[in-house]
Design a protein around this motif. Structure first.
Motif, PDB file in Angstrom:
ATOM      1  N   PRO A 336      45.437  35.865  43.272  1.00 57.66           N
ATOM      2  CA  PRO A 336      44.826  37.088  42.727  1.00 57.66           C
ATOM      3  C   PRO A 336      44.473  36.875  41.254  1.00 57.66           C
ATOM      4  CG  PRO A 336      46.805  37.608  43.987  1.00 57.66           C
ATOM      5  CD  PRO A 336      46.757  36.112  43.879  1.00 57.66           C
ATOM      6  N   GLY A 337      43.269  37.245  40.868  1.00 57.54           N
ATOM      7  CA  GLY A 337      42.821  37.063  39.483  1.00 57.54           C
ATOM      8  C   GLY A 337      42.235  35.684  39.214  1.00 57.54           C
ATOM      9  N   ALA A 338      42.185  34.836  40.241  1.00 60.27           N
ATOM     10  CA  ALA A 338      41.678  33.463  40.042  1.00 60.27           C
ATOM     11  C   ALA A 338      40.208  33.465  39.647  1.00 60.27           C
ATOM     12  CB  ALA A 338      41.855  32.659  41.328  1.00 60.27           C
ATOM     13  N   LEU A 339      39.838  32.453  38.869  1.00 56.82           N
ATOM     14  CA  LEU A 339      38.427  32.214  38.562  1.00 56.82           C
ATOM     15  C   LEU A 339      37.953  31.027  39.377  1.00 56.82           C
ATOM     16  CD1 LEU A 339      38.478  32.556  34.658  1.00 56.82           C
ATOM     17  CD2 LEU A 339      37.906  34.307  36.358  1.00 56.82           C
ATOM     18  N   ILE A 340      36.744  31.157  39.925  1.00 56.99           N
ATOM     19  CA  ILE A 340      36.160  30.056  40.702  1.00 56.99           C
ATOM     20  C   ILE A 340      34.797  29.724  40.103  1.00 56.99           C
ATOM     21  CG2 ILE A 340      35.239  29.374  42.964  1.00 56.99           C
ATOM     22  CD1 ILE A 340      37.306  31.063  44.310  1.00 56.99           C
ATOM     23  N   TRP A 341      34.565  28.437  39.894  1.00 53.47           N
ATOM     24  CA  TRP A 341      33.229  27.983  39.521  1.00 53.47           C
ATOM     25  C   TRP A 341      32.733  27.140  40.677  1.00 53.47           C
ATOM     26  CZ3 TRP A 341      37.360  28.139  36.112  1.00 53.47           C
ATOM     27  CH2 TRP A 341      37.187  28.921  34.965  1.00 53.47           C
ATOM     28  N   ASP A 364      33.507  36.746  55.058  1.00 52.76           N
ATOM     29  CA  ASP A 364      34.185  36.204  56.239  1.00 52.76           C
ATOM     30  C   ASP A 364      35.672  35.984  55.981  1.00 52.76           C
ATOM     31  OD1 ASP A 364      31.761  36.278  57.410  1.00 52.76           O
ATOM     32  OD2 ASP A 364      31.650  34.139  57.928  1.00 52.76           O
ATOM     33  N   ALA A 365      36.006  35.628  54.740  1.00 50.00           N
ATOM     34  CA  ALA A 365      37.419  35.393  54.423  1.00 50.00           C
ATOM     35  C   ALA A 365      38.147  36.710  54.154  1.00 50.00           C
ATOM     36  CB  ALA A 365      37.539  34.477  53.203  1.00 50.00           C
ATOM     37  N   GLY A 366      37.387  37.786  54.034  1.00 46.72           N
ATOM     38  CA  GLY A 366      37.993  39.070  53.719  1.00 46.72           C
ATOM     39  C   GLY A 366      38.469  39.151  52.281  1.00 46.72           C
ATOM     40  N   ALA A 367      37.833  38.353  51.397  1.00 43.49           N
ATOM     41  CA  ALA A 367      38.238  38.347  49.990  1.00 43.49           C
ATOM     42  C   ALA A 367      37.446  39.396  49.218  1.00 43.49           C
ATOM     43  CB  ALA A 367      37.986  36.963  49.391  1.00 43.49           C
ATOM     44  N   SER A 368      38.076  39.915  48.181  1.00 39.27           N
ATOM     45  CA  SER A 368      37.375  40.832  47.284  1.00 39.27           C
ATOM     46  C   SER A 368      37.089  40.070  45.994  1.00 39.27           C
ATOM     47  CB  SER A 368      38.259  42.057  47.027  1.00 39.27           C
ATOM     48  OG  SER A 368      37.728  42.808  45.963  1.00 39.27           O
ATOM     49  N   VAL A 369      35.817  39.961  45.662  1.00 38.16           N
ATOM     50  CA  VAL A 369      35.404  39.003  44.626  1.00 38.16           C
ATOM     51  C   VAL A 369      34.408  39.634  43.670  1.00 38.16           C
ATOM     52  CG1 VAL A 369      34.285  36.757  44.260  1.00 38.16           C
ATOM     53  CG2 VAL A 369      35.738  37.094  46.260  1.00 38.16           C
ATOM     54  N   GLN A 370      34.583  39.365  42.384  1.00 38.28           N
ATOM     55  CA  GLN A 370      33.590  39.782  41.389  1.00 38.28           C
ATOM     56  C   GLN A 370      32.709  38.599  41.034  1.00 38.28           C
ATOM     57  OE1 GLN A 370      36.431  40.900  38.407  1.00 38.28           O
ATOM     58  NE2 GLN A 370      35.938  43.068  38.631  1.00 38.28           N
ATOM     59  N   TRP A 371      31.484  38.908  40.690  1.00 43.15           N
ATOM     60  CA  TRP A 371      30.553  37.868  40.293  1.00 43.15           C
ATOM     61  C   TRP A 371      30.366  38.004  38.786  1.00 43.15           C
ATOM     62  CZ3 TRP A 371      24.763  39.161  41.174  1.00 43.15           C
ATOM     63  CH2 TRP A 371      23.961  38.178  40.582  1.00 43.15           C
ATOM     64  N   LEU A 372      30.628  36.929  38.031  1.00 38.21           N
ATOM     65  CA  LEU A 372      30.598  37.001  36.571  1.00 38.21           C
ATOM     66  C   LEU A 372      29.304  36.445  35.984  1.00 38.21           C
ATOM     67  CD1 LEU A 372      34.278  35.854  35.923  1.00 38.21           C
ATOM     68  CD2 LEU A 372      33.412  38.185  36.151  1.00 38.21           C
ATOM     69  N   ALA A 373      28.810  35.338  36.518  1.00 37.61           N
ATOM     70  CA  ALA A 373      27.573  34.760  35.968  1.00 37.61           C
ATOM     71  C   ALA A 373      26.987  33.727  36.908  1.00 37.61           C
ATOM     72  CB  ALA A 373      27.858  34.105  34.615  1.00 37.61           C
ATOM     73  N   ARG A 374      25.690  33.544  36.754  1.00 39.09           N
ATOM     74  CA  ARG A 374      25.018  32.409  37.386  1.00 39.09           C
ATOM     75  C   ARG A 374      25.028  31.268  36.392  1.00 39.09           C
ATOM     76  NH1 ARG A 374      19.374  33.965  40.422  1.00 39.09           N
ATOM     77  NH2 ARG A 374      20.326  34.865  42.271  1.00 39.09           N
ATOM     78  N   LEU A 375      25.195  30.050  36.867  1.00 35.48           N
ATOM     79  CA  LEU A 375      25.282  28.897  35.981  1.00 35.48           C
ATOM     80  C   LEU A 375      24.235  27.847  36.347  1.00 35.48           C
ATOM     81  CD1 LEU A 375      29.161  28.534  36.222  1.00 35.48           C
ATOM     82  CD2 LEU A 375      27.892  29.677  34.388  1.00 35.48           C
ATOM     83  N   GLY A 376      23.962  26.969  35.405  1.00 32.60           N
ATOM     84  CA  GLY A 376      23.029  25.871  35.665  1.00 32.60           C
ATOM     85  C   GLY A 376      23.340  24.709  34.749  1.00 32.60           C
ATOM     86  N   ALA A 377      22.414  23.768  34.677  1.00 34.36           N
ATOM     87  CA  ALA A 377      22.595  22.610  33.808  1.00 34.36           C
ATOM     88  C   ALA A 377      22.395  23.035  32.358  1.00 34.36           C
ATOM     89  CB  ALA A 377      21.601  21.518  34.182  1.00 34.36           C
ATOM     90  N   GLY A 378      22.848  22.205  31.440  1.00 33.36           N
ATOM     91  CA  GLY A 378      22.745  22.502  30.016  1.00 33.36           C
ATOM     92  C   GLY A 378      21.328  22.357  29.495  1.00 33.36           C
ATOM     93  N   PRO A 379      21.115  22.733  28.226  1.00 28.58           N
ATOM     94  CA  PRO A 379      19.762  22.760  27.659  1.00 28.58           C
ATOM     95  C   PRO A 379      19.156  21.372  27.432  1.00 28.58           C
ATOM     96  CG  PRO A 379      21.393  23.293  25.986  1.00 28.58           C
ATOM     97  CD  PRO A 379      22.126  23.222  27.288  1.00 28.58           C
ATOM     98  N   TYR A 392      17.823  21.898  39.657  1.00 27.07           N
ATOM     99  CA  TYR A 392      18.551  21.473  40.860  1.00 27.07           C
ATOM    100  C   TYR A 392      19.996  21.941  40.863  1.00 27.07           C
ATOM    101  CZ  TYR A 392      20.478  17.945  37.807  1.00 27.07           C
ATOM    102  OH  TYR A 392      21.128  17.345  36.770  1.00 27.07           O
ATOM    103  N   LEU A 393      20.599  22.078  39.684  1.00 23.57           N
ATOM    104  CA  LEU A 393      22.009  22.486  39.651  1.00 23.57           C
ATOM    105  C   LEU A 393      22.106  24.005  39.538  1.00 23.57           C
ATOM    106  CD1 LEU A 393      25.028  21.555  39.427  1.00 23.57           C
ATOM    107  CD2 LEU A 393      24.729  21.737  36.949  1.00 23.57           C
ATOM    108  N   LYS A 394      22.809  24.603  40.496  1.00 17.37           N
ATOM    109  CA  LYS A 394      23.009  26.050  40.451  1.00 17.37           C
ATOM    110  C   LYS A 394      24.478  26.323  40.678  1.00 17.37           C
ATOM    111  CE  LYS A 394      18.866  25.260  42.459  1.00 17.37           C
ATOM    112  NZ  LYS A 394      18.589  24.220  43.476  1.00 17.37           N
ATOM    113  N   GLY A 395      24.988  27.308  39.986  1.00 16.46           N
ATOM    114  CA  GLY A 395      26.397  27.615  40.168  1.00 16.46           C
ATOM    115  C   GLY A 395      26.672  29.093  40.041  1.00 16.46           C
ATOM    116  N   LEU A 396      27.840  29.481  40.512  1.00 17.23           N
ATOM    117  CA  LEU A 396      28.301  30.865  40.394  1.00 17.23           C
ATOM    118  C   LEU A 396      29.694  30.863  39.793  1.00 17.23           C
ATOM    119  CD1 LEU A 396      27.287  32.259  43.885  1.00 17.23           C
ATOM    120  CD2 LEU A 396      26.403  33.058  41.681  1.00 17.23           C
TER     121      LEU A 396
END
Ligand code: SAH
Length: 414
Positions: A336-341, A364-379, A392-396
């Motif tokens: 609970p409270g974990a961050l996932i990238w 499907d996992a029955g998890a309750s999850v917040q979405w904080l940001a979309r991520l990508g490659a650096g500048p 090509y690189l996309k992240g959440l």
């Protein structure tokens, strides 16, 4: 070899009537469907330069030509200017100017210097690792122009050596080989670079990609800022990039999983050379998918950075199932409270599609999850607006309010 003259133009590509649109929009790829006729001058070889003309013969653009490819021409210029050393010097100088602004040289000496279409040099990738430049040519055309850009690289950057690296990303067949030293002398296999003040050592001539996964630099810094006191899982960790950043950020313990034993050996070296306590690191040389499914441990921080699972359109379905499976189990192993990238570096998978898959996994996992940001490659990995395919690189970045439940065996995803 020094080439003072411009590369010869040996093809002429005449467009079908009314098919100038993509060129007017300055898209750097010209597809075969727009072509009425390809004229090859004597001696023309695939990869040579060609001029694109409209149905009336008016000049539109110049680029490298691959007559049998879907992408028949990769545009270099929209003006009738020569492709010579000065051309490369000017484009390299522009690319370098931006890195001088976006990379803080005090803390980081490893970054992408040339990002192909993103830097208006289609097919050329140049990564800087301290004194070394690692180049990758993605097309036969750019390979053919090597004498020109090699001279320009030396002139612009004066590196100790220039090596050509793994060709896994190459889009067209070119005579293959292991890493080769193209210029200068380079006898070492080990190289140590700095990233935001952390030291990373890797195999400068073997290893994956051009050496390190530079595209994740800013995301590693993000993880570092959110690691204090946390149990961290770095899944698909390679030489420990995220894990070491988390350790430096004060993680209570870090687990790095990768199927490459040599990469994990570097992860341990890097962990210790950054002054981190050896007993806080665990490495597992196993399959990342299996690991997550079988482990009974849980984590406060999980990074999921798999290799490109969809390289082609046909493998997309399977890849999406694999992404879903991975992310589903991450929601199960999260506290609970974990961050996932969570990331995808598959060109075929868009931000929207990836998000749909990850959100489906949470459901499907029955998890309750917040979405904080979309991520990508650096500048240092710019994407040209005229060439969105360069992203090509996309992240959440996600936060788990309520972890998921393991699916019962009969519901297990393949
Ligand atoms: N996160 C890393 C880059 C990861 S690249 C960084 O920041 O540097 C993807 C990694 O996945 C590679 O190191 C590759 O060795 C590893 N890999 C590929 N297939 C795998 C599998 N089935 N299980 C575990 N690791 C795998």
């Amino acid at each position: 070899m020094t080439v003072e003259t411009a590369a010869p133009v040996r093809y002429r590509l005449r467009l079908k009537k009314g098919r100038e649109r993509s060129l007017e929009l300055r898209h750097p790829w010209l597809f075969t469907g727009a072509i009425d006729e390809i004229q090859a001058l004597p001696g023309a070889t695939p990869g040579d330069l060609g001029d694109v003309v409209d149905s009336n013969g008016r000049f539109l653009a110049r680029g490298t030509v691959q007559p049998d490819s879907q992408i028949v021409c990769r545009i270099f210029v929209w003006e009738d200017t020569p492709i010579d050393r000065d051309f490369f010097v000017a484009r390299l100088a522009a690319a370098r100017r931006w890195r001088g602004e976006c990379i803080s040289a005090d803390h980081t000496d490893a970054y992408r210097l040339v990002h192909s279409e993103g830097d208006e040099l289609p097919g050329l990738v140049v990564d800087r690792y301290g004194p070394l430049l690692a180049v990758q040519t993605l097309t036969a055309g750019m390979h053919r122009l090597q004498p020109l850009w090699l001279d320009a690289l030396e002139e612009t950057l004066a590196p100790e050596a220039i090596v050509e690296r793994g060709q896994e990303g190459r889009r067209e067949p070119v005579a293959d080989g292991p890493a080769v030293v193209l210029r200068g002398t380079w006898a070492h296999t080990l190289l140590e670079v700095r990233e935001h003040g952390l030291r990373y050592r890797f195999d400068a001539l073997g290893g994956q990609k051009t050496g390190l996964y530079l595209d994740q630099r800013e995301n590693r810094a993000l993880v570092r800022r959110h690691a204090a006191g946390a149990r961290v899982l770095d899944l698909f960790g390679y030489v420990g990039g995220f894990g070491i950043a988390a350790g430096a950020g004060g993680a209570s313990d870090v687990t790095v999983v990768d199927s490459s034993a040599p990469a994990l050996a570097f992860a341990r070296v890097n962990w210790e050379s950054n002054g981190l306590a050896p007993d806080l690191l665990r490495t597992h040389d196993v399959d990342g998918f299996e690991f997550l499914r079988r482990t009974e441990e849980t984590w406060d921080r999980i990074v999921i950075d798999p290799p490109p699972l969809a390289r082609t359109r046909t493998s997309l379905e399977r890849a999406l199932r694999a992404y879903k499976d991975l992310n589903l189990w991450a929601f199960v192993r999260a506290r609970p409270g974990a961050l996932i990238w969570t990331f995808t570096c598959s060109q075929q998978v868009s931000h929207d599609l990836f998000q749909k898959v990850v959100f489906g996994a949470a459901r499907d996992a029955g998890a309750s999850v917040q979405w904080l940001a979309r991520l990508g490659a650096g500048p240092d990995h710019p994407v040209h607006l005229d060439h969105p395919q360069g992203e090509y690189l996309k992240g959440l970045w996600l936060r788990v309010l309520q972890p998921g439940r393991a699916p019962r065996p009969r519901e297990k995803k393949p």
